[in-house]
Enzyme design. Structure first.
Site, short mmCIF file in Angstrom:
data_model
loop_
_atom_site.label_atom_id
_atom_site.label_comp_id
_atom_site.label_asym_id
_atom_site.label_seq_id
_atom_site.Cartn_x
_atom_site.Cartn_y
_atom_site.Cartn_z
N ASP A 195 -3.10 -5.12 -8.92
CA ASP A 195 -3.93 -6.34 -8.89
C ASP A 195 -3.09 -7.57 -9.23
OD1 ASP A 195 -3.61 -5.92 -11.59
OD2 ASP A 195 -5.75 -5.93 -12.09
N GLU B 60 2.33 -1.27 -21.08
CA GLU B 60 2.79 -2.64 -20.79
C GLU B 60 2.97 -3.43 -22.08
OE1 GLU B 60 0.79 -4.69 -17.62
OE2 GLU B 60 1.82 -6.58 -18.09
O1 KIV Z 1 -0.92 -5.01 -11.18
C1 KIV Z 1 0.22 -4.56 -11.38
O2 KIV Z 1 1.16 -4.84 -10.64
C2 KIV Z 1 0.40 -3.66 -12.52
C3 KIV Z 1 1.78 -3.24 -12.85
C4 KIV Z 1 2.58 -4.36 -13.34
C5 KIV Z 1 1.81 -2.09 -13.78
O3 KIV Z 1 -0.54 -3.30 -13.14
#
Ligand code: KIV
Length: 265
Positions: A48, A182
């Site tokens: 997202d 994260e």
């Molecule tokens: O939305 C995204 O790209 C993510 C990654 C950074 C893990 O959730």
């Protein structure tokens, strides 16, 4: 048409047991997904994050389910070898287990993805368990949860060790096959990685994770402005693209393009 087989969820999990590091990257369209896949990346995520790096929003919140699905279809067509995972956009995973199964099921049926990712740990355990019981593999995502940016008061490193450990164990016990960590201190991410049997995929969580994920546009140097500390830019595509476009403009103005070789006689 027979397609080459992709990495499966059990094969990805087995990489942890074999002590092999996992590389994961985002992709949002056909050509970049095909390039990422051909480079041998083990997992491709339709994240997202596309709300920020593709759509130009300030947070990940505005991207809709329909938009994610549309991009997942492009990526699903391109990827031949990697495991394809798609993010459940805000607030899909809070709509009640049956509705989440219905929506996630649509992604597996129509976009050729193999798994979904959702933000949450202990709070999402019933949703994870429901999806898994419906045959939909789930990757959890704890630590900094960009969909909770307003509640968290910004994009900050998350340091509550007991909560993060409890979240990761709850996600694993609910049936998640992997978990994104994260923006967690490296020592804590290493501790969580050792406690879990499922792979941890870090972003801003240090080298002790079982794998790493980055946003493709960050890695390629395609984002303007702020670059998070955890990003390593492996290319400077902004400069490459700007200079190509400037050269084109100069040649159109001067009449050098199109030359004889670009014209029909
Ligand atoms: O939305 C995204 O790209 C993510 C990654 C950074 C893990 O959730």
């Amino acid at each position: 048409m027979k397609r080459p087989s992709r990495i499966t969820v059990p094969q990805l999990v087995a990489l942890k047991q074999a002590g092999e590091k996992i590389s994961m990257l985002t992709a949002y369209d056909y050509p970049t997904a095909a390039l990422v896949d051909a480079a041998g990346i083990e997992a491709v995520l339709i994240g997202d994050s596309m709300a920020m790096v593709v759509q130009g929003h300030e947070t990940t919140l505005p991207v809709t389910f329909e938009q994610i699905k549309y991009h997942a279809e492009m990526v699903g067509r391109a990827v031949q070898h990697a495991l394809v995972i798609v993010d459940l956009p805000f607030p899909t995973n809070h709509l009640g287990v049956h509705r989440v199964i219905e929506l996630a099921g649509q992604l597996l049926k129509e976009a050729r993805v193999q798994a979904v990712k959702l933000e949450g740990g202990a709070d999402q355990a019933p949703v994870i368990a429901g999806l898994v019981s419906a045959g939909i593999p789930v990757m959890a995502h704890i630590g900094l949860r960009p969909q909770n940016v307003h509640q968290m008061g910004g994009y900050k490193v998350q340091r509550d060790a007991e909560k993060l450990l409890a979240d990761s164990l709850a996600a694993q016990n609910a049936g998640a096959f992997g978990i994104v960590l994260e923006c967690i201190p490296a020592e804590l991410a290493t501790r969580i990685t050792k406690e879990l049997t499922i792979p941890t995929i870090g972003i801003g969580a240090g080298a002790g994770c079982d794998g790493q994920v980055l946003v493709l546009h960050d890695l390629l140097g395609l984002t303007n402005g702020f670059v998070p500390k955890f990003v390593k830019q492996y290319a400077d595509l902004s400069t490459v693209i700007s200079s190509a476009v400037e050269n084109y403009k100069t040649e159109v103005r001067s009449g050098k393009f199109p030359g004889p070789e670009q014209q029909f006689r």
